[in-house]
Design a protein around this motif. Structure first.
Motif: not given
Length: 515
Positions: A71-83, A105-109, A183-185
């Motif tokens: 979810v973090a990589f495909e839906g967010g970004s490579i930066l979110r995946a790295f975090i 929180f990290i994945t969805f915020c 919100t990630g919450l």
């Protein structure tokens, strides 16, 4: 040599660190007081109600981290995946509840709700399906009513559980959102506590059957059922789900990651990226600048493996005023390029909705089709008069072992038709997409450490099976599709390009050019 050395080092680290980075998001395990799922009788459960969790029960993997990473990589970004990957050292020391909250929180915020809907529909099902526990699945489908309880976010599992496993209801953790963003919450109700949720859901009536893992919380959960079984933590060959037993055929999926992103595998990917980007540029340079007669050897030295089977039996073509038509199944944009290199001859190809960047970077002549049948027929007829032509009648790529319906337009254009079976294999990144940026397709394919292509030239289509031999264009197209299906071991379908894009991207896959 430097590239090979770095790749081998990263691969070893990936192998050695697998156990170290195996983040389990389940509570501690204990010796089970319930019988193994192997002892469950499947007969006579047609009217019963079953309850279970997807995590560590229906899925063979013990950690839900890879799905958050998807979810973090495909839906967010490579930066979110790295975090998210960087949070692993912290996650090791957290409790089960805190671990889930941090990953959520990290994945969805700040993640868009529509992006999550897309990931849940076209990315996650593939990885869920490949990790289904066969023994748990067989028990699941034996029951009439299926209710799922899980602590993971509902938006990540509900679509798969209801669409693919025919779940009647899904009780899972709800996430907060503001407008069209998460919100990630988690919601005010907090993480779902399964043994409390099952009592609230069923009240005094106990469900007939419960399946759980060997963790402490699951023991409390399935103790509320009339009959309960546990799934062993050990992954055995009996638990692996074969493709032919999938709830639904896995034909289409999207996303760029071609591997299951465990922490160790994701670390390996990030270690490879500094090498992959310049390597991909170098490979593109070879394809666009170097003469095709030398390109095959130089491309091989860069790490791309091209295996050629069969032979070109069109050298004695009697129709000197007309080119040969090569008909390929479609695996990536590079199909015609590698075929041209393999045959050591200049080819022309036609395609739909090609990005301007891909058209500029193509080392062979590439023409875009308009979807106007008469205009496209005239274009292809003219190109055949100028030389050999490559077409991919599927109209779009398919990653799985299936052939989409062949367009019959090509069949009436030539009598010299050579079917070409294409297989492409990658280890890190897919070089195709329906909903992403298409101009990155070739670049990402060439970022793989050792991408491989297997090209098999089949026998020229006999004249009696062509339009000149009295066959209709539909019969010719279906004949070639069957021949390619047999050669590849793929299943032939009637699914079209439009069907694929409607499922994966919600559109018909047409790029409208600006006037």
């Amino acid at each position: 040599m430097i590239v090979k050395s770095c790749y081998q080092t990263a691969k070893k680290l990936k192998s050695y660190s697998f156990n170290l980075f195996d983040l389990s998001s389940k509570p501690l395990h204990q010796t089970s007081i319930f019988p193994s799922i192997l002892n469950c009788d499947l007969k006579g459960r047609e009217s019963q109600t079953l309850v279970c969790d997807i995590h560590s029960v229906l899925l063979r993997t013990h950690s839900f981290f890879p799905y958050f990473m998807l979810v973090a990589f495909e839906g967010g970004s490579i930066l979110r995946a790295f975090i998210l990957l960087s949070s692993c050292p912290i996650l090791w020391f957290l409790s089960y509840e805190l671990k889930l909250k941090v990953m959520i929180f990290i994945t969805f915020c700040g993640l868009k709700t529509k992006d999550m809907e897309m990931i849940a529909r076209v990315v996650l099902p593939k990885f869920y399906m490949e990790n289904l526990n066969l023994m748990a699945y067989e028990v699941l489908v034996s029951a009439k009513c299926r209710v799922f309880f899980t602590s993971v976010p509902k938006v990540m599992v509900e679509g798969f559980l209801k669409e693919y496993l025919n779940g009647d209801d899904v009780i899972a953790t709800e996430l907060q959102s503001v407008g069209c963003y998460f919100t990630g919450l988690i919601s005010k109700h907090g993480l779902v506590v399964k043994h409390s949720a099952i009592m609230d859901y069923f009240g005094d009536k106990k469900p007939d059957l419960g399946i759980g893992s060997t963790c402490v919380n699951d023991h409390h959960f399935i103790s509320c059922c009339k009959e309960a079984y546990v799934v062993s933590n050990e992954i055995s060959p009996k638990s692996i789900m074969p493709r032919e037993k999938y709830p639904k055929p896995l034909i289409f999926h999207d996303g760029r990651l071609a591997f299951f992103p465990t922490p160790s595998s994701t670390l390996y990917m990030f270690m490879w990226l500094p090498i992959a980007i310049p390597l991909s540029i170098y490979r593109l340079f070879l394809g666009t600048i170097v003469y095709y007669k030398w390109g095959l050897a130089l491309v091989g030295y860069s790490g791309i493996t091209i295996t050629i089977k069969g032979y070109d039996n069109t050298k004695n073509n009697l129709e000197k005023n007309k080119g040969v038509l090569y008909v390929c199944n479609h695996r990536s944009l590079l199909d015609p390029v590698f075929l041209s290199m393999s045959l050591r001859k200049t080819l022309t190809t036609v395609t739909y909705s090609l990005s301007k960047v891909s058209e500029i970077m193509s080392p062979i002549k590439t023409m875009s089709l308009t979807r106007d049948r008469e205009q496209d027929r005239e274009t292809m007829q003219r190109l055949l008069g100028e030389g050999d032509l490559v077409v991919c009648p599927e109209g779009t790529t398919c990653r799985e072992p299936y052939l989409l319906r062949f367009s019959s337009l090509f069949a009436e254009l030539a009598d010299e038709i050579v079917p070409v079976a294409m297989q492409a294999n990658v280890s890190l990144f897919y070089g195709t997409t329906a909903s992403g940026l298409k101009w990155l397709d070739s670049f990402l394919f060439l970022m793989n450490p050792w991408p491989t292509y297997i090209i098999e030239l089949l026998e020229k289509v006999p004249k009696e099976f062509t339009c000149a031999g009295g066959k209709s264009r539909f019969e010719v197209a279906n004949y070639i599709q069957r021949e390619l299906g047999i050669a590849l071991g793929f299943e032939c379908t009637n699914i079209t390009r439009r069907d694929k894009y409607m499922m994966l991207a919600g559109n018909e896959g047409v790029v409208h050019k600006k006037k």
